[in-house]
Motif scaffolding. Sequence first.
Motif, PDB file in Angstrom:
ATOM      1  N   SER A 285      98.343  68.014  -5.876  1.00 58.04           N
ATOM      2  CA  SER A 285      97.259  67.232  -6.454  1.00 58.04           C
ATOM      3  C   SER A 285      97.202  65.841  -5.808  1.00 58.04           C
ATOM      4  CB  SER A 285      97.475  67.151  -7.962  1.00 58.04           C
ATOM      5  OG  SER A 285      96.591  66.254  -8.522  1.00 58.04           O
ATOM      6  N   LYS A 286      98.383  65.248  -5.540  1.00 55.25           N
ATOM      7  CA  LYS A 286      98.406  63.942  -4.864  1.00 55.25           C
ATOM      8  C   LYS A 286      97.785  64.029  -3.479  1.00 55.25           C
ATOM      9  CE  LYS A 286     102.707  62.634  -7.072  1.00 55.25           C
ATOM     10  NZ  LYS A 286     104.138  62.382  -6.880  1.00 55.25           N
TER      11      LYS A 286
ATOM     12  N   MET B 262     102.188  61.381 -11.254  1.00 53.92           N
ATOM     13  CA  MET B 262     101.223  61.215 -10.169  1.00 53.92           C
ATOM     14  C   MET B 262     101.436  59.971  -9.303  1.00 53.92           C
ATOM     15  SD  MET B 262      99.217  63.724  -9.736  1.00 53.92           S
ATOM     16  CE  MET B 262      97.740  63.130  -8.901  1.00 53.92           C
ATOM     17  N   SER B 263     102.548  59.243  -9.470  1.00 47.70           N
ATOM     18  CA  SER B 263     102.703  58.055  -8.629  1.00 47.70           C
ATOM     19  C   SER B 263     102.856  58.477  -7.164  1.00 47.70           C
ATOM     20  CB  SER B 263     103.896  57.217  -9.080  1.00 47.70           C
ATOM     21  OG  SER B 263     105.059  57.985  -9.022  1.00 47.70           O
ATOM     22  N   LYS B 264     102.423  57.600  -6.272  1.00 46.29           N
ATOM     23  CA  LYS B 264     102.343  58.011  -4.863  1.00 46.29           C
ATOM     24  C   LYS B 264     103.729  58.060  -4.219  1.00 46.29           C
ATOM     25  CE  LYS B 264     101.510  53.901  -2.020  1.00 46.29           C
ATOM     26  NZ  LYS B 264     102.578  54.117  -1.060  1.00 46.29           N
TER      27      LYS B 264
ATOM     28  N   PRO C 195      92.463  61.011   2.062  1.00 43.38           N
ATOM     29  CA  PRO C 195      91.502  62.025   1.652  1.00 43.38           C
ATOM     30  C   PRO C 195      91.586  63.209   2.610  1.00 43.38           C
ATOM     31  CG  PRO C 195      90.473  59.865   1.705  1.00 43.38           C
ATOM     32  CD  PRO C 195      91.836  59.695   2.276  1.00 43.38           C
ATOM     33  N   GLY C 196      91.545  64.407   2.074  1.00 43.76           N
ATOM     34  CA  GLY C 196      91.627  65.589   2.932  1.00 43.76           C
ATOM     35  C   GLY C 196      93.049  66.065   3.092  1.00 43.76           C
ATOM     36  N   GLY C 197      94.010  65.285   2.616  1.00 39.76           N
ATOM     37  CA  GLY C 197      95.371  65.782   2.560  1.00 39.76           C
ATOM     38  C   GLY C 197      96.259  65.395   3.716  1.00 39.76           C
ATOM     39  N   LYS C 198      95.733  64.794   4.808  1.00 42.40           N
ATOM     40  CA  LYS C 198      96.617  64.482   5.930  1.00 42.40           C
ATOM     41  C   LYS C 198      97.456  63.254   5.620  1.00 42.40           C
ATOM     42  CE  LYS C 198      96.039  65.420  10.045  1.00 42.40           C
ATOM     43  NZ  LYS C 198      95.691  65.461  11.470  1.00 42.40           N
ATOM     44  N   VAL C 199      98.706  63.302   6.019  1.00 44.95           N
ATOM     45  CA  VAL C 199      99.558  62.141   5.779  1.00 44.95           C
ATOM     46  C   VAL C 199     100.093  61.618   7.104  1.00 44.95           C
ATOM     47  CG1 VAL C 199     100.244  62.748   3.451  1.00 44.95           C
ATOM     48  CG2 VAL C 199     101.530  63.661   5.378  1.00 44.95           C
TER      49      VAL C 199
END
Length: 379
Positions: A102-103, A365-367, A375-379
């Motif tokens: 979800s994060k 839900m903390s980062k 956004p889009g999931g890439k880190v």
Amino acid sequence: MGKCYLAWAKDPEIRQKGGSGGFVTATLLAALKEGLVERVLIVRRIDEFEGVPLLTDDPEEVKSCSSAHLAAPLNLSSYIPPGERVAVTVKPCDARAIIERSKRRQIDLEDIYMLGLNCGGTFMPVRTMEAVSDLFGLDPGDVLGFEVSKGKFFVEARSGTYTLPMVELERMGYGRRDPCRYCNINIPVMADLACGDAGVPPGMRATFVEILTDKGDELFEAGIKTSMIEFEEAGKEEIETRVRTDRRMSEDADMWWDELSSMIDEDDHLSYYINELGRCIHCGSCKIVCPVCACKDDAKCLDMGREGYRISLYNLIRLFHLMDSCIGCGQCEDVCPVDIPLTMIHQRFERRMEKELGYRPGFEMSKPPLQEPEPGGKV
Ligand code: SF4
Ligand code: SF4
Ligand code: SF4
């Protein structure tokens, strides 16, 4: 601690057939009936040694999946359909993966109702077939069921019941997957409901239920409103028994962690990583199954081969990416064709990070401290 109840299915057939009095089955049926969710995601039993994910809105299918399946080491977070309201039965590692996904914007947590199931560990299907054959001389086809109860492994076969203490079974190399032995989260406190046997008085067909969130309240209310469940408040003694059981299981897991870690020479742990990760054949399976990896086909790590190094950059990038995200589910280790103890390796980094930074992935839900998901999931 949330509100605690002993609860069961009102329908006598579901109560009798379902695990722990059928509360989870009855609640899933109620969630469908009340329109809280469009479908439910559960595990369908193929046989004693195989279970598969099932996404359904058919009450009869839900009823047919009512008993627990120990030899289904799945992570259901990977099967949640996007954009749909779904109730899903979750072990702690499923729930933690859902929160981490979800994060990374892979799942909208608002759409998901998590019915948490206490978990003492799952078994690899093939290894379990070998156990019943090697230890009890049984044909796996003659096995009617198996379970773990009060520290013992029980096999129900056509020819009778067979049992061994779990410690003995696991010392011989059978039993739960290694990552499950040292997983010290038994109660899914990050789910909406936490359901299990611990704390239920002996002989009572019921589930100990803890309501952990507003959505947990909604699920429980749906069960009451549809007359699918019956319940009573859990007493002090039952609550204390559950706390004690949880503590004992966590201590047992920590004992396994220490024992398995002790095989690594702490004065030369670099050699351990080089020797283990140096065996990687770059099949990419560990990335594909990892529920918290949100990068797609253009992931940076996939471009990185061995290039003259004994540990490839693929593995080093994954180590860095997962240092604050690995939830210890064991999926990577399950699929590695050269048996690298990947979960142990990732957990050694993650647990250190947890200790240093006080951040535990998959609980809220903390980062993640090292990465800001984009956004889009890439880190
Ligand atoms: S990793 Fe933990 S929660 Fe997941 S199946 Fe194993 S024991 Fe259960
Ligand atoms: S690295 Fe392995 S144990 Fe950790 S979350 Fe990914 S699949 Fe699970
Ligand atoms: S599954 Fe094993 S062999 Fe395949 S890429 Fe991962 S570590 Fe390497």
